[in-house]
Design a protein around this motif. Structure first.
Motif, PDB file in Angstrom:
ATOM      1  N   ASP A  68       3.340   9.610  -1.047  1.00  0.00           N
ATOM      2  CA  ASP A  68       2.161   8.867  -0.619  1.00  0.00           C
ATOM      3  C   ASP A  68       1.945   7.708  -1.583  1.00  0.00           C
ATOM      4  O   ASP A  68       1.993   7.927  -2.806  1.00  0.00           O
ATOM      5  CB  ASP A  68       0.937   9.795  -0.642  1.00  0.00           C
ATOM      6  N   GLY A  69       1.742   6.509  -1.052  1.00  0.00           N
ATOM      7  CA  GLY A  69       1.552   5.343  -1.917  1.00  0.00           C
ATOM      8  C   GLY A  69       0.458   5.617  -2.936  1.00  0.00           C
ATOM      9  O   GLY A  69       0.649   5.465  -4.146  1.00  0.00           O
ATOM     10  N   MET A  70      -0.723   6.024  -2.432  1.00  0.00           N
ATOM     11  CA  MET A  70      -1.831   6.369  -3.323  1.00  0.00           C
ATOM     12  C   MET A  70      -2.411   7.707  -2.887  1.00  0.00           C
ATOM     13  O   MET A  70      -2.274   8.704  -3.518  1.00  0.00           O
ATOM     14  CB  MET A  70      -2.892   5.248  -3.260  1.00  0.00           C
ATOM     15  N   ASN A  71      -3.051   7.756  -1.753  1.00  0.00           N
ATOM     16  CA  ASN A  71      -3.838   8.828  -1.154  1.00  0.00           C
ATOM     17  C   ASN A  71      -5.293   8.680  -1.555  1.00  0.00           C
ATOM     18  O   ASN A  71      -5.680   8.924  -2.702  1.00  0.00           O
ATOM     19  CB  ASN A  71      -3.337  10.235  -1.503  1.00  0.00           C
ATOM     20  N   LEU A  72      -6.072   8.246  -0.574  1.00  0.00           N
ATOM     21  CA  LEU A  72      -7.488   8.003  -0.847  1.00  0.00           C
ATOM     22  C   LEU A  72      -8.341   9.232  -0.578  1.00  0.00           C
ATOM     23  O   LEU A  72      -9.445   9.352  -1.105  1.00  0.00           O
ATOM     24  CB  LEU A  72      -7.983   6.816  -0.006  1.00  0.00           C
ATOM     25  N   ASP A 124      -5.506  14.588   6.665  1.00  0.00           N
ATOM     26  CA  ASP A 124      -4.498  13.527   6.675  1.00  0.00           C
ATOM     27  C   ASP A 124      -4.443  12.845   8.029  1.00  0.00           C
ATOM     28  O   ASP A 124      -4.974  13.347   9.004  1.00  0.00           O
ATOM     29  CB  ASP A 124      -3.070  14.090   6.514  1.00  0.00           C
ATOM     30  N   ARG A 125      -3.692  11.751   8.041  1.00  0.00           N
ATOM     31  CA  ARG A 125      -3.155  11.260   9.307  1.00  0.00           C
ATOM     32  C   ARG A 125      -1.964  12.152   9.606  1.00  0.00           C
ATOM     33  O   ARG A 125      -1.303  12.642   8.671  1.00  0.00           O
ATOM     34  CB  ARG A 125      -2.641   9.830   9.149  1.00  0.00           C
ATOM     35  N   HIS A 172       0.817  -1.221   0.000  1.00  0.00           N
ATOM     36  CA  HIS A 172       0.000   0.000   0.000  1.00  0.00           C
ATOM     37  C   HIS A 172       0.847   1.266   0.000  1.00  0.00           C
ATOM     38  O   HIS A 172       0.305   2.353  -0.165  1.00  0.00           O
ATOM     39  CB  HIS A 172      -0.940  -0.010   1.214  1.00  0.00           C
ATOM     40  N   ALA A 192      -5.293  13.589  11.904  1.00  0.00           N
ATOM     41  CA  ALA A 192      -5.625  12.594  12.924  1.00  0.00           C
ATOM     42  C   ALA A 192      -4.324  12.036  13.488  1.00  0.00           C
ATOM     43  O   ALA A 192      -3.500  11.529  12.726  1.00  0.00           O
ATOM     44  CB  ALA A 192      -6.453  11.486  12.308  1.00  0.00           C
ATOM     45  N   HIS A 238       0.448   0.126  -6.311  1.00  0.00           N
ATOM     46  CA  HIS A 238      -0.527   1.133  -6.743  1.00  0.00           C
ATOM     47  C   HIS A 238      -0.203   1.673  -8.133  1.00  0.00           C
ATOM     48  O   HIS A 238      -1.099   1.971  -8.904  1.00  0.00           O
ATOM     49  CB  HIS A 238      -0.504   2.322  -5.785  1.00  0.00           C
ATOM     50  N   GLU A 268     -11.844  10.403  -2.286  1.00  0.00           N
ATOM     51  CA  GLU A 268     -13.091  10.592  -1.528  1.00  0.00           C
ATOM     52  C   GLU A 268     -13.685  11.978  -1.829  1.00  0.00           C
ATOM     53  O   GLU A 268     -14.902  12.128  -1.982  1.00  0.00           O
ATOM     54  CB  GLU A 268     -12.807  10.455  -0.027  1.00  0.00           C
ATOM     55  N   MET A 293      -5.431   1.378  -6.155  1.00  0.00           N
ATOM     56  CA  MET A 293      -6.564   1.155  -5.245  1.00  0.00           C
ATOM     57  C   MET A 293      -7.565   2.309  -5.322  1.00  0.00           C
ATOM     58  O   MET A 293      -7.178   3.473  -5.387  1.00  0.00           O
ATOM     59  CB  MET A 293      -6.041   1.017  -3.818  1.00  0.00           C
ATOM     60  N   LYS A 300       3.215  13.179   4.978  1.00  0.00           N
ATOM     61  CA  LYS A 300       2.074  13.886   4.387  1.00  0.00           C
ATOM     62  C   LYS A 300       2.399  15.353   4.097  1.00  0.00           C
ATOM     63  O   LYS A 300       1.589  16.068   3.509  1.00  0.00           O
ATOM     64  CB  LYS A 300       0.836  13.788   5.287  1.00  0.00           C
ATOM     65  N   PHE A 305     -11.761  12.834  12.052  1.00  0.00           N
ATOM     66  CA  PHE A 305     -13.131  13.278  11.793  1.00  0.00           C
ATOM     67  C   PHE A 305     -13.960  12.065  11.410  1.00  0.00           C
ATOM     68  O   PHE A 305     -13.449  11.125  10.796  1.00  0.00           O
ATOM     69  CB  PHE A 305     -13.144  14.318  10.653  1.00  0.00           C
TER      70      PHE A 305
END
Ligand code: ADQ
Length: 731
Positions: free
Chosen positions: A376-380, A276-277, A169, A312, A200, A384, A239, A282, A354
């Motif tokens: 970042d491997g992907m970043n979802l 982000d986390r 990932h 987070a 990815h 979103e 992904m 990041k 959140f």
């Protein structure tokens, strides 16, 4: 019944134990992976192995048994128990102190020590221990992420028949970075235990292949890497997300009350959102710096825009993460202190996760998503945001070093280290006309919707299944014990036998230098036994020079053929050739080849009576490939006017007499010998010439998993030796 077993560091459920410790709660996680595998997992034919998220000391034994039962019956999950010390030494050790920083190109944050490594190995053995209790021979195992990179090979060693998939990932770094890691070989070998290794992006797959070539010296062919027991295929699976969950929520959501307060407060101001986390990869401090630069270069936006910064906390046990939180707080304080005025605070910082509803509400109202990870491997998050913008509004500033950038060319792609470029992109994003926002957003939505997380997981599992079916079909071509029995019976009943054998790769393993591939005692003993039988004629037919074959086998009672059939030395005779030799072209070509040796470090020329071999096994692989193509092009011009031909072997390009062929010389021998048993074995394309001239009912074997005119394949030269042991033992 065959089942699928998913293995990830964490289970797709969260366990809660209240203070009293006499009960527990289990809730299904809604993370990307859990969602992606949900449909397969809920079909009831799968199990999921992973850590349950709490140190085992805090679970009383009685609860543990109950928890296990419930996990298994309701969620198909089997827990791996980690005590507090293992959590620290495994997950917070090599995983997050070595692999995570290095794979994200943070070399200065990477720590390595033997202790960290040992704990990484031990941790994965715990997963293997649990797997051992449930695995069956026809099962499929899909392993996830960097915490478990050794597990594919651990499983392969113990359960060779199992189908294994692995997905990484995070990014797979370039070989220049990866080679820094002391345990680089073990990590690559660990992954190569899998039948399918997924990344990815194409870049990560390319980096992995380049590492296996440079570090392990293993070649790939269109992403297929031949291992002794199986073929490992490397491929790309970007992904996705549960698209409908975000788009439906966005359409149906009654705005969250907290979010209403926020939206009222914003009142007419623009929102730039960052989610982000809290992780140094990041690029959160850098992003704050870029926002500051934006305010400073675009003063008219002061008072009219907010950066809503949500981070987070994660991995708070690792020092680098604790320091990061302090740094972000200070930077936010600094920008707000410097630029805020009555009624306006530029950055709203939230250091907490959140909820889904909160995130979707924010996605819906934000004018710009500012997503600038350093790596970042992907970043979802960016996907979103796109799914939630059912109104087709909004703009994205995205880091080109996030895996998602390769799919989202419509976003403003930026270098995350370039404050001025990010500041400019923010301005462009804020001022982008609505019609263009809609065009770009719908183009991105179509793509993200198509390759959802569900499609991603099915795609991976389908590919894995197809590969295994292909391998199964291929295995049918491999000589089975029953075939070998038949061969031995035919050998025994024959009155006159011809055994024709290529040398390199067929009788001995391929070596980096041709001079290193010398015959060993076992081989001598086998050939001795074979040739001692008066019913047998043994022939070694090779691309090697006469002198080498003479030196190694001249004293034996066998026939030799050198330089791909150009020279023949029958038992007890001298070397002869039936071809009229014209080597006038050699002198013209030598300088051409020498120029390639000079320009391709590690390569060298082997001169033969009629021809040359340009060996490049020890050269830098990518450079050698470029040079090989150039050289072939150059030589094509010469072929027209000279009696020579070009031959591609294993890491060697040969120029030889156009009329020499292993097939021609073998044909003559077959006519002369009138044998009632013929066995022919080879490993190279030049050996195909021999397979083509064999009469029906001959036994032909090609070493390696490759298409061939031979009747059977065998995995390696070792199998040929096993066969010889058998036929010599039966006499
Ligand atoms: P992560 O590093 O966790 O994942 P990312 O893909 O951005 O990165 O986020 C994963 C999920 O966490 C998303 O669903 C997102 O909504 C959620 N999330 C992030 N910050 C949040 C916050 N502050 N509050 C609530 N939820 C938050 C790793 C790799 C990524 C890769 C994923 C999936 O590092 O590169 O995209 O795995 O393979």
């Amino acid at each position: 019944m065959a089942k699928t077993i998913f293995i990830s560091n964490r289970l797709p459920v969260s366990i809660g134990i209240p203070e009293a410790g006499d009960s527990f709660s289990i809730t299904a996680s809604i993370g990307g992976l859990a969602t992606g595998l949900k449909t397969v997992h809920e079909s009831g034919k799968s199990l999921w192995i992973g850590w349950n998220g709490i140190a085992s000391e805090s679970i009383p034994d009685s609860l543990r048994i109950e928890q296990e039962k419930e996990l298994l019956s309701d969620f198909g999950c089997i827990p791996v128990y980690f005590n507090a010390s293992t959590v620290e030494t495994f997950y917070e050790g090599y995983c997050n102190k070595t692999i995570w920083p290095l794979f994200h190109y943070f070399t200065e944050k990477t720590q390595w020590s033997d202790n960290l490594w040992e704990d990484y190995v031990t941790g994965q053995k715990q997963f293997l221990d649990v797997l051992r209790t449930v695995i069956g021979p026809n099962d499929t195992v899909w392993i996830h992420d960097y915490q478990l990179m050794l597990l594919p090979n651990m499983i392969r060693q113990e359960f060779p028949e199992v189908t294994i998939g692995f997905f990484l990932h995070i990014p797979f770094p370039s070989s220049e970075i990866f080679r820094l890691i002391p345990q680089r070989k073990q990590l690559l070998e660990g992954l190569l235990g899998a039948n399918l290794i997924g990344f990815h992006t194409y870049d990560y797959a390319r980096h992995f292949i380049s590492c296996t070539r440079r570090i392990l010296g293993i070649e790939s062919n269109f992403g297929r890497i031949a291992m002794p027991s199986h073929v490992a295929v490397v491929d790309t699976f970007p992904m996705g997300i549960d698209y409908e969950r975000y788009s439906d929520a966005s359409k149906e959501m009654i705005a969250n009350p907290d979010m209403n307060v926020l939206i009222e407060k914003v009142a007419g101001r623009k929102i730039i959102l960052s989610v982000d986390r809290l992780d140094y990869t990041k690029g959160i401090p850098e992003r704050i710096g870029a926002f500051k630069a934006f305010l400073e270069t675009n003063g008219e936006y002061c008072g009219k825009v907010h950066l809503v910064l949500i981070a987070a906390p994660s991995r708070s046990g690792v020092e680098a993460y604790q320091n990061l939180q302090k740094e972000v707080e200070e930077l936010v304080g600094h920008v707000n202190g410097k630029h805020a005025h009555m009624g306006w605070i530029p950055i709203w910082f939230f250091c907490r996760p959140f909820s889904f509803d909160e995130l979707v509400s924010l996605y819906r109202v934000s004018d710009v998503l500012l997503c600038t990870p350093l790596r970042d491997g992907m970043n979802l998050v960016v996907k979103e945001y796109i799914a939630a913008r059912t109104d087709r509004r909004g703009a994205i500033v995205l880091s080109e070093t996030a895996g998602a950038a390769s799919e989202l060319g419509e976003a403003f792609l930026v270098n995350p280290n370039d404050n001025a470029a990010i500041a400019h992109a923010i301005l462009q994003a804020l001022e982008m006309p609505e019609a263009i926002q809609a065009d770009k957003m719908s183009a991105m939505q179509k793509r993200i919707m198509r390759y959802s997380v569900q499609k991603w997981s099915h795609d991976f599992l389908d590919r894995l299944k197809n590969l295994c079916e292909q391998t199964e079909r291929f295995k049918q071509r491999f000589m089975k014990v029953s075939d070998m029995d038949k061969l031995v019976a035919a050998y025994r009943s024959a009155g006159k036998r011809l055994l024709v054998l290529d040398y390199d790769g067929t009788l001995v393993p391929l070596a980096s230098l041709p001079s290193q591939a010398i015959p060993d005692l076992q081989l001598y003993s086998l050939i001795e036994k074979l040739s001692a039988d008066p019913k047998n004629s043994v022939m070694i037919i090779s691309g090697r020079k006469k002198q080498e074959l003479d030196e190694w086998f001249g004293m034996m009672n066998i026939t030799l053929s050198a330089e791909h059939g150009l020279w023949l030395r029958e038992r007890g005779s001298d070397w002869v050739t039936s071809l009229s030799i014209d080597d006038s072209w050699k002198k013209d070509l030598l300088p051409v080849l020498e120029a390639y040796v000079d320009r391709t470090p590690g390569s060298f020329i082997e001169e033969k009576t009629v021809g040359f071999a340009w060996h490049y096994r020890n050269s830098e692989p990518e450079l050698a490939e470029v040079r090989l193509n150039e050289l072939r092009e150059t030589l094509m011009g010469y072929i027209q006017n000279h009696p020579m031909s070009i031959l591609s072997g294993s890491k060697v390009l040969e120029l030889r007499d156009a009329n020499a062929s292993k097939g021609t010389v073998l044909k003559k021998l077959i006519e002369r010998h009138e044998s009632d048993f013929i066995l022919c074995a080879g490993d190279d394309t030049t050996d195909e010439d021999m397979f083509m001239v064999l009469p029906d009912l001959s036994w032909s074997i090609r070493i390696g998993e490759t298409n061939t005119k031979a009747a059977y394949n065998m995995a390696s030269y070792r199998d040929i030796r096993v066969l010889f042991e058998r036929i010599t033992a039966t006499e």
